[in-house]
Design a protein around this motif. Structure first.
Motif, mmCIF file in Angstrom:
data_model
loop_
_atom_site.group_PDB
_atom_site.id
_atom_site.type_symbol
_atom_site.label_atom_id
_atom_site.label_comp_id
_atom_site.label_asym_id
_atom_site.label_seq_id
_atom_site.Cartn_x
_atom_site.Cartn_y
_atom_site.Cartn_z
ATOM 1 N N VAL A 163 0.822 -1.209 0.000
ATOM 2 C CA VAL A 163 0.000 0.000 0.000
ATOM 3 C C VAL A 163 0.855 1.257 0.000
ATOM 4 O O VAL A 163 0.577 2.212 -0.730
ATOM 5 N N GLY A 164 1.924 1.277 0.798
ATOM 6 C CA GLY A 164 2.796 2.455 0.854
ATOM 7 C C GLY A 164 3.415 2.774 -0.489
ATOM 8 O O GLY A 164 3.450 3.926 -0.925
ATOM 9 N N THR A 165 3.895 1.743 -1.164
ATOM 10 C CA THR A 165 4.490 1.930 -2.490
ATOM 11 C C THR A 165 3.449 2.447 -3.471
ATOM 12 O O THR A 165 3.720 3.371 -4.255
ATOM 13 N N ARG A 166 2.264 1.889 -3.426
ATOM 14 C CA ARG A 166 1.197 2.329 -4.331
ATOM 15 C C ARG A 166 0.853 3.799 -4.082
ATOM 16 O O ARG A 166 0.662 4.572 -5.029
ATOM 17 N N LEU A 167 0.771 4.205 -2.819
ATOM 18 C CA LEU A 167 0.477 5.606 -2.498
ATOM 19 C C LEU A 167 1.564 6.537 -3.032
ATOM 20 O O LEU A 167 1.258 7.581 -3.604
ATOM 21 N N ILE A 168 2.817 6.153 -2.846
ATOM 22 C CA ILE A 168 3.923 6.978 -3.350
ATOM 23 C C ILE A 168 3.826 7.112 -4.864
ATOM 24 O O ILE A 168 3.997 8.203 -5.425
ATOM 25 N N GLU A 169 3.546 6.026 -5.567
ATOM 26 C CA GLU A 169 3.433 6.071 -7.021
ATOM 27 C C GLU A 169 2.275 6.962 -7.463
ATOM 28 O O GLU A 169 2.399 7.710 -8.437
ATOM 29 N N LEU A 170 1.156 6.902 -6.763
ATOM 30 C CA LEU A 170 0.011 7.764 -7.088
ATOM 31 C C LEU A 170 0.347 9.240 -6.856
ATOM 32 O O LEU A 170 -0.005 10.100 -7.661
ATOM 33 N N ILE A 171 1.043 9.520 -5.773
ATOM 34 C CA ILE A 171 1.437 10.898 -5.457
ATOM 35 C C ILE A 171 2.416 11.412 -6.514
ATOM 36 O O ILE A 171 2.302 12.546 -6.981
ATOM 37 N N LYS A 172 3.381 10.581 -6.898
ATOM 38 C CA LYS A 172 4.342 10.983 -7.928
ATOM 39 C C LYS A 172 3.629 11.263 -9.253
ATOM 40 O O LYS A 172 3.920 12.261 -9.927
ATOM 41 N N ALA A 173 2.682 10.414 -9.619
ATOM 42 C CA ALA A 173 1.942 10.612 -10.869
ATOM 43 C C ALA A 173 1.143 11.914 -10.834
ATOM 44 O O ALA A 173 1.121 12.671 -11.817
ATOM 45 N N GLU A 174 0.516 12.200 -9.722
ATOM 46 C CA GLU A 174 -0.265 13.436 -9.588
ATOM 47 C C GLU A 174 0.649 14.657 -9.620
ATOM 48 O O GLU A 174 0.325 15.676 -10.242
ATOM 49 N N ALA A 175 1.797 14.567 -8.973
ATOM 50 C CA ALA A 175 2.749 15.679 -8.985
ATOM 51 C C ALA A 175 3.224 15.951 -10.415
ATOM 52 O O ALA A 175 3.292 17.108 -10.841
ATOM 53 N N ARG A 176 3.534 14.898 -11.155
ATOM 54 C CA ARG A 176 3.937 15.064 -12.566
ATOM 55 C C ARG A 176 2.807 15.696 -13.366
ATOM 56 O O ARG A 176 3.038 16.578 -14.188
ATOM 57 N N ARG A 177 1.586 15.218 -13.157
ATOM 58 C CA ARG A 177 0.429 15.750 -13.878
ATOM 59 C C ARG A 177 0.285 17.249 -13.645
ATOM 60 O O ARG A 177 -0.093 18.003 -14.539
ATOM 61 N N ARG A 178 0.646 17.693 -12.444
ATOM 62 C CA ARG A 178 0.554 19.116 -12.103
ATOM 63 C C ARG A 178 1.794 19.900 -12.522
ATOM 64 O O ARG A 178 1.904 21.085 -12.237
ATOM 65 N N GLY A 179 2.737 19.245 -13.153
ATOM 66 C CA GLY A 179 3.909 19.934 -13.672
ATOM 67 C C GLY A 179 5.115 19.972 -12.753
ATOM 68 O O GLY A 179 6.097 20.654 -13.052
ATOM 69 N N ALA A 180 5.085 19.243 -11.659
ATOM 70 C CA ALA A 180 6.222 19.231 -10.739
ATOM 71 C C ALA A 180 7.390 18.463 -11.349
ATOM 72 O O ALA A 180 7.197 17.484 -12.075
ATOM 73 N N THR A 181 8.590 18.913 -11.064
ATOM 74 C CA THR A 181 9.781 18.208 -11.516
ATOM 75 C C THR A 181 10.504 17.517 -10.360
ATOM 76 O O THR A 181 11.370 16.679 -10.582
ATOM 77 N N LYS A 182 10.149 17.891 -9.138
ATOM 78 C CA LYS A 182 10.727 17.278 -7.939
ATOM 79 C C LYS A 182 9.635 17.111 -6.892
ATOM 80 O O LYS A 182 8.674 17.875 -6.853
ATOM 81 N N MET A 183 9.818 16.130 -6.042
ATOM 82 C CA MET A 183 8.915 15.923 -4.914
ATOM 83 C C MET A 183 9.771 15.826 -3.653
ATOM 84 O O MET A 183 10.709 15.033 -3.594
ATOM 85 N N TYR A 184 9.478 16.686 -2.694
ATOM 86 C CA TYR A 184 10.226 16.701 -1.444
ATOM 87 C C TYR A 184 9.449 15.938 -0.379
ATOM 88 O O TYR A 184 8.233 16.050 -0.292
ATOM 89 N N ILE A 185 10.188 15.180 0.426
ATOM 90 C CA ILE A 185 9.594 14.367 1.487
ATOM 91 C C ILE A 185 10.295 14.705 2.789
ATOM 92 O O ILE A 185 11.519 14.650 2.883
ATOM 93 N N SER A 186 9.523 15.065 3.798
ATOM 94 C CA SER A 186 10.056 15.248 5.141
ATOM 95 C C SER A 186 9.625 14.032 5.944
ATOM 96 O O SER A 186 8.437 13.745 6.058
ATOM 97 N N ALA A 187 10.600 13.283 6.457
ATOM 98 C CA ALA A 187 10.290 12.008 7.102
ATOM 99 C C ALA A 187 11.084 11.842 8.384
ATOM 100 O O ALA A 187 12.119 12.474 8.578
ATOM 101 N N THR A 188 10.594 10.957 9.226
ATOM 102 C CA THR A 188 11.313 10.608 10.440
ATOM 103 C C THR A 188 12.642 9.975 10.064
ATOM 104 O O THR A 188 12.699 9.118 9.190
#
Length: 86
Positions: free
Chosen positions: A2-27
Motif C-alpha cells: 500500500v505504501g508503495t502504491r500511495l507513493i506512485e500515485l502521489i508521484k503521478a499526480e505531482a507530474r500531472r501538475r507539472g512538478a519536476t521534484k517531490m520533497y519528502i520530510s520524514a522521520t
C-alpha cells in the motif's frame, strides 16, 4: 504494498501538475529512509527557510521543535527529494 502504491500515485499526480521534484520530510530512521530511497528518493541537499528544522529555531523556542499537537520532534526529521523528470 500500500505504501508503495500511495507513493506512485502521489508521484503521478505531482507530474500531472507539472512538478519536476517531490520533497519528502520524514522521520530519520533507517527503515523510513530506506523505504523512500528504494522508491527513488535521495537525501536532499537543499532545504527551505520556512521549514522549522533549523537548529537556531529550536534553540530559541523549544516548542518550534515539536509538530503542533502531535509531539513529533522535528529535530529528528530528514528531507529527501525525488526527481520526477525521469
Amino acid at each position: 504494498g500500500v505504501g508503495t502504491r500511495l507513493i506512485e500515485l502521489i508521484k503521478a499526480e505531482a507530474r500531472r501538475r507539472g512538478a519536476t521534484k517531490m520533497y519528502i520530510s520524514a522521520t530519520n530512521t533507517k527503515h523510513t529512509v530506506d523505504f523512500y530511497m528504494r522508491r527513488g528518493a535521495v537525501l536532499a541537499e537543499e532545504t527551505f527557510e520556512d521549514e522549522p528544522n533549523h537548529e537556531e529555531d529550536f534553540e530559541k523556542d523549544s516548542e518550534a521543535a515539536r509538530w503542533p499537537g502531535e509531539g513529533v520532534d522535528l529535530r529528528n526529521q530528514v528531507c529527501l527529494v525525488v526527481d520526477l523528470t525521469g
